[in-house]
Design a protein around this motif. Sequence first.
Motif, PDB file in Angstrom:
ATOM      1  N   GLY A 298      -4.419 -12.119  22.779  1.00  0.00           N
ATOM      2  CA  GLY A 298      -3.902 -13.269  22.052  1.00  0.00           C
ATOM      3  C   GLY A 298      -4.761 -13.622  20.852  1.00  0.00           C
ATOM      4  N   ASN A 299      -6.086 -13.546  21.006  1.00  0.00           N
ATOM      5  CA  ASN A 299      -6.986 -13.856  19.895  1.00  0.00           C
ATOM      6  C   ASN A 299      -6.857 -12.831  18.779  1.00  0.00           C
ATOM      7  OD1 ASN A 299      -7.975 -16.124  21.214  1.00  0.00           O
ATOM      8  ND2 ASN A 299      -9.688 -15.019  22.147  1.00  0.00           N
ATOM      9  N   LEU A 300      -6.730 -11.551  19.115  1.00  0.00           N
ATOM     10  CA  LEU A 300      -6.584 -10.513  18.098  1.00  0.00           C
ATOM     11  C   LEU A 300      -5.279 -10.661  17.321  1.00  0.00           C
ATOM     12  CD1 LEU A 300      -7.921  -7.385  20.027  1.00  0.00           C
ATOM     13  CD2 LEU A 300      -9.025  -8.546  18.108  1.00  0.00           C
ATOM     14  N   GLU A 301      -4.226 -11.025  18.007  1.00  0.00           N
ATOM     15  CA  GLU A 301      -2.939 -11.223  17.337  1.00  0.00           C
ATOM     16  C   GLU A 301      -3.031 -12.341  16.303  1.00  0.00           C
ATOM     17  OE1 GLU A 301       0.557  -9.882  20.421  1.00  0.00           O
ATOM     18  OE2 GLU A 301      -0.448 -11.793  20.829  1.00  0.00           O
ATOM     19  N   LYS A 302      -3.816 -13.344  16.573  1.00  0.00           N
ATOM     20  CA  LYS A 302      -3.980 -14.454  15.624  1.00  0.00           C
ATOM     21  C   LYS A 302      -4.831 -14.049  14.427  1.00  0.00           C
ATOM     22  CE  LYS A 302      -3.800 -17.912  19.309  1.00  0.00           C
ATOM     23  NZ  LYS A 302      -4.606 -18.899  20.093  1.00  0.00           N
ATOM     24  N   LEU A 303      -5.783 -13.122  14.647  1.00  0.00           N
ATOM     25  CA  LEU A 303      -6.730 -12.769  13.601  1.00  0.00           C
ATOM     26  C   LEU A 303      -6.134 -11.873  12.520  1.00  0.00           C
ATOM     27  CD1 LEU A 303     -10.020 -12.062  15.598  1.00  0.00           C
ATOM     28  CD2 LEU A 303      -9.605 -13.934  13.998  1.00  0.00           C
ATOM     29  N   ASN A 304      -5.439 -10.808  12.918  1.00  0.00           N
ATOM     30  CA  ASN A 304      -5.057  -9.805  11.925  1.00  0.00           C
ATOM     31  C   ASN A 304      -3.871  -8.996  12.435  1.00  0.00           C
ATOM     32  OD1 ASN A 304      -4.912  -7.675  10.092  1.00  0.00           O
ATOM     33  ND2 ASN A 304      -7.130  -7.693   9.736  1.00  0.00           N
ATOM     34  N   ARG A 305      -2.703  -9.539  12.311  1.00  0.00           N
ATOM     35  CA  ARG A 305      -1.518  -8.848  12.826  1.00  0.00           C
ATOM     36  C   ARG A 305      -1.155  -7.622  11.982  1.00  0.00           C
ATOM     37  NH1 ARG A 305       1.450 -11.261  16.758  1.00  0.00           N
ATOM     38  NH2 ARG A 305       3.196  -9.916  16.220  1.00  0.00           N
ATOM     39  N   GLU A 306      -1.524  -7.593  10.690  1.00  0.00           N
ATOM     40  CA  GLU A 306      -1.114  -6.496   9.812  1.00  0.00           C
ATOM     41  C   GLU A 306      -1.788  -5.182  10.192  1.00  0.00           C
ATOM     42  OE1 GLU A 306      -0.967  -5.310   5.038  1.00  0.00           O
ATOM     43  OE2 GLU A 306      -1.854  -7.222   5.704  1.00  0.00           O
ATOM     44  N   TYR A 307      -3.060  -5.239  10.561  1.00  0.00           N
ATOM     45  CA  TYR A 307      -3.806  -4.015  10.817  1.00  0.00           C
ATOM     46  C   TYR A 307      -4.177  -3.813  12.292  1.00  0.00           C
ATOM     47  CZ  TYR A 307      -4.292  -3.856   5.764  1.00  0.00           C
ATOM     48  OH  TYR A 307      -4.037  -3.814   4.416  1.00  0.00           O
ATOM     49  N   ILE A 308      -3.758  -4.735  13.138  1.00  0.00           N
ATOM     50  CA  ILE A 308      -4.066  -4.586  14.551  1.00  0.00           C
ATOM     51  C   ILE A 308      -2.770  -4.619  15.361  1.00  0.00           C
ATOM     52  CG2 ILE A 308      -5.244  -5.550  16.551  1.00  0.00           C
ATOM     53  CD1 ILE A 308      -7.325  -6.705  14.700  1.00  0.00           C
ATOM     54  N   TYR A 309      -2.520  -3.511  16.038  1.00  0.00           N
ATOM     55  CA  TYR A 309      -1.374  -3.445  16.946  1.00  0.00           C
ATOM     56  C   TYR A 309      -1.852  -3.881  18.329  1.00  0.00           C
ATOM     57  CZ  TYR A 309       1.668  -1.290  20.427  1.00  0.00           C
ATOM     58  OH  TYR A 309       2.468  -1.077  21.512  1.00  0.00           O
TER      59      TYR A 309
END
Length: 323
Positions: A298-309
């Motif tokens: 959930g935290n990663l999705e908030k940080l950088n959706r363009e470059y993180i799947y």
Amino acid sequence: MEQYLETTKEVYKRAAETPDVGLCCTTTPIWAFPGLDIPKRMQQMNYGCGSTVHPRDLVNNPKILYVGVGGGMELLQFAYFSRQKDGVIGVDVVDEMLAASALNFKEAENLNDWFKSEFVSLRSGDALNLPVEDGSIDVAAQNCLFNIFHEEDLKKALKEMYRVLKPHGRLVLSDPVCENEMPDNLKEDPKLRALCLSGALPLKHYIDMITEVGFGTVEIRAKRPYRILDTDHYDTEKPIHIDSVEVCAIKDPMPEDGPCVFTGRTAIYTGKEEYFDDHAGHVLMYNQPLSVCDKTAGNLEKLNREYIYVSDSTFFYDGGGCC
């Protein structure tokens, strides 16, 4: 004793005296280990909905507790990894089941040169008040037992497992779960509870009860279709789908930001840099998959959706994660 617990004892007393092959339908194939021969009667009395035996939990000759012995099959499998006197403790409230499993262990001795019945200590006892010392167990397990309990009793059973485990010890569970609303008439049916059907909780609620006891890490290792309570055979207006789950709860310290629950999610970084650092203890190398807990996902999705799947939950996790 509450009526549903009395009914449960009667169901499993009969299942101890005469193996009931259709009582439960284990959805996980029986582990085949070199040099392990499981007596046929043990297999017929395998009253579970999955498996709690995972070799990566069972290193360094662990002390193991198994609650609800059935025919003794999983205790025999655990003893394969803990070949010491009283290395495996089996607890059951049904005396007939303890007697039946003791006989099965005698047959297992004849089939397996390495096995001795003394490897397993069978004890009469209750999951709500375990006859086991505090902090003495490396791996505790139960298969399709806790699902029988009403929620207050389930809390007590989980607290007892937490009590007997050593720090970083593992509680391995296999239980039915259900996302459908279970009608009260089925939920309160003592026979259906005894058969591990109508006590099925939604997975999130089931996990919340585990973490509320204090387990800081929880792994969802498998989730599979198990049973359907259909309208022709059960008193329900619409079909109720039940899954079986295999879960490992680890007695880790509780993180300040809440438990780490792994439901089989994966993160992959595809940006231009060599790696991505979220400055919260997680480094993603370029195009390298990393298993992440739901909190980190959930935290990663908030940080950088363009470059993180970040994948959805697969409900399959086998270690190597972010925490």
